[in-house]
Design an enzyme around this catalytic site. Structure first.
Site, mmCIF file in Angstrom:
data_model
loop_
_atom_site.group_PDB
_atom_site.id
_atom_site.type_symbol
_atom_site.label_atom_id
_atom_site.label_comp_id
_atom_site.label_asym_id
_atom_site.label_seq_id
_atom_site.Cartn_x
_atom_site.Cartn_y
_atom_site.Cartn_z
ATOM 1 N N SER A 24 85.656 44.474 59.064
ATOM 2 C CA SER A 24 84.699 43.371 58.888
ATOM 3 C C SER A 24 84.224 43.240 57.449
ATOM 4 C CB SER A 24 83.490 43.576 59.815
ATOM 5 O OG SER A 24 82.803 44.749 59.456
ATOM 6 N N LYS A 65 74.082 42.421 63.362
ATOM 7 C CA LYS A 65 74.207 42.147 61.934
ATOM 8 C C LYS A 65 73.181 41.117 61.472
ATOM 9 C CE LYS A 65 79.143 43.297 61.817
ATOM 10 N NZ LYS A 65 80.528 42.788 61.641
#
Length: 888
Positions: free
Chosen positions: A784, A827
């Site tokens: 990511s 996140k």
């Protein structure tokens, strides 16, 4: 010698019941009955010279077989070798006449004259009864011609049976008698040689054999053997020397053969006895000794108690048959045998397992369950809704095989408490099985009983401890199991969590099927990735993301602060933590997904307040005009014996002063100064991101860890070198490949991004690129960080700073496509905690934004992208870099 002494015509008779005294034998008796005591006193004790008495064997008739029918004085005298005689009769039986007494016992017509070698007199206390101990030596045989009573004892008219000395000398010339004497001596010497190995006093017997005449030796030897009463009478009746020697030789030879046979058997048995058998014999002896001493405190047989326990366990028929077979094997074993303890422990496990015992479930109240979840857990709306749905299905179909719920989330978000809430709502027992660090398959399935130290698996052991077959079982940390040469525990869990298979779960130690279908399994993990796909397929994953600052604030005010105050012995009257101070703790001291660190900080404030209150003096403040207590008053009060000491206060004291002295101190209200004093300076502030991206080459990424979402800075710099790429920060293989892909894409797009004048110029000519992920002690990996790496490299080569209010996440392909990633809610929450206002996400992650609280989304700008060029357009102020900004 007995042969030369003259016997009187009458002798006082001392009866020996079922016992014979032979000539030459010596016996010690204890006289306690009135008749025998009277006989000893008149015939032996009162005479200056040792007198003679006759010892006559008597035998009970069939009508007088029991001791209560014996005539007085006929059964109280015993031989030295421990002849057991029933207690003598007192009372009415003493009034029986002599004729009746003689009908009760059978008198033998032959006896032995005896003389007393020793006499001792004693008095029993407290009864005062006189007793005598007499040592008698048999002299010669006699025949009873007439028996009469003299007071309490009997007197007999006798005639001598043994030969005189002259007759013996003449008889010894008989050749047959000489041959019999030699045979007897040879057999006797053989017996003595055998006994020499066991007894040290046999040497005296050898001397006796050489000095004593043979006809007396026959009586002496036979008297030392354990023979029957009939054989003793037969020896007594053997007046003829030949007959006597023949019988004596036969008895000595028989005794010799019995000794040899016993020695042969003993040697054979000792050769076959193993160590365990010897221990068994010793334990049996020890048990007998304890029983004699009264130390045996075993109220019942343990094996019998175990069998009753097994019968009440409610085992299925096939398992009960197996248990009975094992129990029969246990009964045949001795406790000291090696397999006894393991077999018994196994049967105790079978008896303790809940084969039929289950918790009774009342009618499920969904409204009460929902209120309980709302009371114990703030937020987690989606998770609580799924639990209510699960409980609703259980209410409609109690035997439904529902899915195995797997709560996945960072630490401190309430996964374990959710599982216990399910157990409380169903009124079932709750048990937690920790699987963290388990690498042995035997921890799930148990060891086989062939191994030393084998034991059942954690599931069977947990069911034994909880005592019911339908608990709520929490499988904690299923993502932290490992595999090695001892097996794969995660693979062993496949059978446990499969409702189609776990009704016949086979534990290796148990070795019989056990039904786990009634157990409600709830799993817990921090991450999904380490869980094997087959195991993950058997569970329904419910993610528990981190809490927002607003949720943390409400949880602290509603749950955490009251619990912390109660744990430290405080209340709101002593310590008050305003809502504004809790916000500061959340913003400046904790940036976690859960609330554990928040609770620790609140506990630190409570401990500081507890110290202050503990140090305060609680003494009463008294006015200046209060006179101190005099010694005389104190002495008087104590002299009066008062149990309670009282302080006398004069009437002149102002009552207002006394009441003021008892007023409690004002409560402690936490402020910023106390926060910094107790918790130290703030650990976080909103300026961190702006300071970190103040120079080109730094970008802000969002990552997901087992502790929730985190903000990850990526730093890049260039230096003189050979065109190499250096990576630091304890990175995994995946993130290293992402860095290589990002550098390749930037070099391929250098001309389009105006990073170089033309595509022919190499970006890395004569210099190296170093990419660093700060916090090098923390391992980092995952797909990511691609867009973050590209942004950092473009910022480095273009010498333009990335916007400080922007963070990003997403993976990219070599062609520049941005791929979706996981952990979007965590996140976004992490970016919100850091004060970041703009977040760049892959467009395909739009569906994941529904999980983010609307309050968070309303204060942030979410930028969705498909290609890496769009990421660069949003990441830099003014858009993507142009040629005029390039410094190459």
């Amino acid at each position: 010698m007995a042969e030369s002494m003259e016997l009187p015509s009458r002798l006082a008779i001392l009866p020996f019941r079922n016992k014979v005294l032979l000539p030459g034998a010596i016996v010690r008796i204890r006289c306690t009955s009135p008749s025998s005591v009277k006989l000893v006193e008149q015939e032996l004790w009162q005479r200056e010279e040792k007198g003679l008495i006759g010892v006559l064997p008597v035998r009970d008739s069939e009508a007088a077989a029991v001791g209560s029918l014996l005539a007085p004085g006929m059964g109280s005298d015993s031989g030295e070798r421990g002849l057991k005689v029933p207690s003598e009769v007192v009372g009415d039986s003493q009034k029986q006449d002599t004729k009746n007494q003689q009908e009760l016992i059978q008198w033998h017509n032959r006896g032995v004259a005896a003389r007393a070698l020793h006499l001792s007199r004693g008095v029993e206390k407290p009864s005062g009864r006189v007793t005598y101990i007499v040592v008698l030596e048999g002299l010669c045989r006699f025949n009873v011609q007439e028996l009469s009573a003299r007071g309490t004892y009997h007197v007999a008219r006798i005639s001598r049976l043994d030969m005189t000395k002259a007759e013996l000398e003449q008889a010894e010339q008989d050749p047959d008698l000489i041959l019999l004497s030699r045979q007897f001596k040879a057999t006797a010497m053989e017996l003595i040689s055998v006994l020499e190995q066991k007894q040290k006093t046999v040497g005296r017997t050898k001397v006796l054999l050489e000095t004593v005449p043979v006809h007396r030796l026959a009586d002496i030897f036979v008297a030392s053997f354990e023979i029957s009463f009939e054989e003793q009478l037969s020896m007594l009746d053997s007046v003829d020397l030949k007959v006597r020697l023949s019988k004596a030789t036969e008895l000595v030879d028989r005794h010799l053969q019995s000794i040899r046979v016993a020695e042969k058997i003993t040697q054979k048995v000792e050769g076959q006895l193993s160590k365990s058998q010897k221990e068994f014999l010793l334990r049996q002896q020890m048990r007998a000794i304890k029983e004699e001493l009264g130390d045996n405190d075993d109220d019942e047989d343990d094996v019998a108690a175990l069998e009753r326990k097994m019968q009440s366990a409610g085992m299925p028929p096939n398992i009960w048959k197996h248990a009975q077979r094992e129990l029969r094997r246990l009964k045949k074993m001795q406790p000291q045998q090696p397999g006894y303890s393991s077999s018994r422990v196994y049967l105790e496990l079978l008896a303790d397992l809940p084969w039929q015992k289950v918790s009774e479930e009342p009618e499920l109240d969904l409204r009460a369950a929902k209120e309980s979840l709302d009371r114990d857990h703030y937020g987690l709306t989606k998770v609580k809704q799924r639990i209510i749905e699960y409980l609703a299905v259980r209410k409609l179909k109690p035997d439904a095989r529902g899915p195995v719920l797997c709560f996945v989330g960072p630490p401190g978000v309430g996964k374990t408490s959710l599982a216990s809430s399910i157990a409380a709502a169903l009124n079932r027992k709750f048990i937690r099985i920790s699987l963290g660090g388990v690498k042995d398959e035997a921890d799930i399935r148990g060891h086989r009983r062939t191994y030393i130290g084998s034991m059942p698996g954690r599931l069977i052991d947990g069911l034994k401890r909880v005592g019911v077959g339908n608990p709520v079982m929490l499988l904690d940390e299923v993502d932290k199991t490992g595999s090695d040469v001892r097996g794969d525990p995660a693979s062993a869990l496949l059978e446990v969590l499969d409702p189609e298979q776990n009704n016949t779960f086979n534990d290796h130690y148990l070795n019989v099927p056990f039904d786990l279908s009634k157990v409600i399994f709830v799993a817990m993990a921090n991450r999904v990735q380490p869980i094997p796909p087959p195991l993950l397929d058997r569970m329904e994953v419910i993610e528990l993301p981190g809490y927002t600052p607003e949720e943390k604030l409400k949880m602290a005010m509603k749950h955490l602060i009251p619990r912390v105050l109660d744990q430290h012995g405080l209340s709101s009257e002593f310590l008050q933590i305003p809502e504004a101070m809790v916000k500061l703790i959340i913003q400046r001291y904790t940036r976690e997904a859960g609330v554990r660190n928040l609770e620790r900080n609140l506990a630190a404030l409570a401990r500081s307040a507890a110290v202050k209150f503990a140090e305060q003096e609680s003494a009463v403040q008294v006015g200046k005009d209060v006179q101190p207590m005099t010694t005389s008053l104190l002495d008087t009060r104590l002299a009066d014996g008062a149990e309670v000491e009282m302080e006398v206060i004069p009437m002149g004291v102002n009552s207002q002063e006394i009441s003021n002295s008892f007023e409690s101190a004002s409560p402690i209200i936490v402020d910023e100064a106390m926060l910094e004093k107790v918790l130290g300076p703030p650990r976080f502030d909103d300026r961190e991101t702006a300071e970190r991206v103040a120079t080109p080459g730094v970008s802000v990424g969002l990552v997901w860890t087992s502790f929730g979402g985190e903000v990850q800075f990526v730093e890049a710099t260039a230096m003189v070198g050979k065109g190499d790429l250096h990576l630091t920060g304890q990175l995994g293989d995946v993130i290293k490949e992402s860095a290589q892909i990002a550098l390749t894409w930037v070099r391929a797009k250098a001309a389009e991004l105006n990073l170089s004048a033309s595509s022919g110029i190499n970006l890395l000519e004569s210099r190296d690129v170093h990419i660093h992920f700060p916090a090098g002690a923390v391992p980092k990996d995952g797909p990511s960080a691609g867009v973050t790496l590209v942004t950092s490299l473009v910022s480095l080569f273009s010498q333009r700073k990335v916007r400080a209010d922007t963070a990003m996440t997403g993976e990219m392909t070599l062609r520049g496509l941005v791929l979706l990633v996981g952990g979007i809610k965590d996140k976004v929450l992490a970016a919100h905690r850091y004060g970041i206002k703009r977040v760049i996400l892959p467009e395909r992650n739009l569906k994941d934004l529904t999980e983010v609280p609307s309050a968070i989304l309303s204060g942030m700008e979410i930028l969705l992208v498909k290609r890496i060029e769009e990421v660069l357009e949003h990441a830099f102020e003014g858009g993507c870099p142009w040629r005029k900004h390039a410094k190459l």
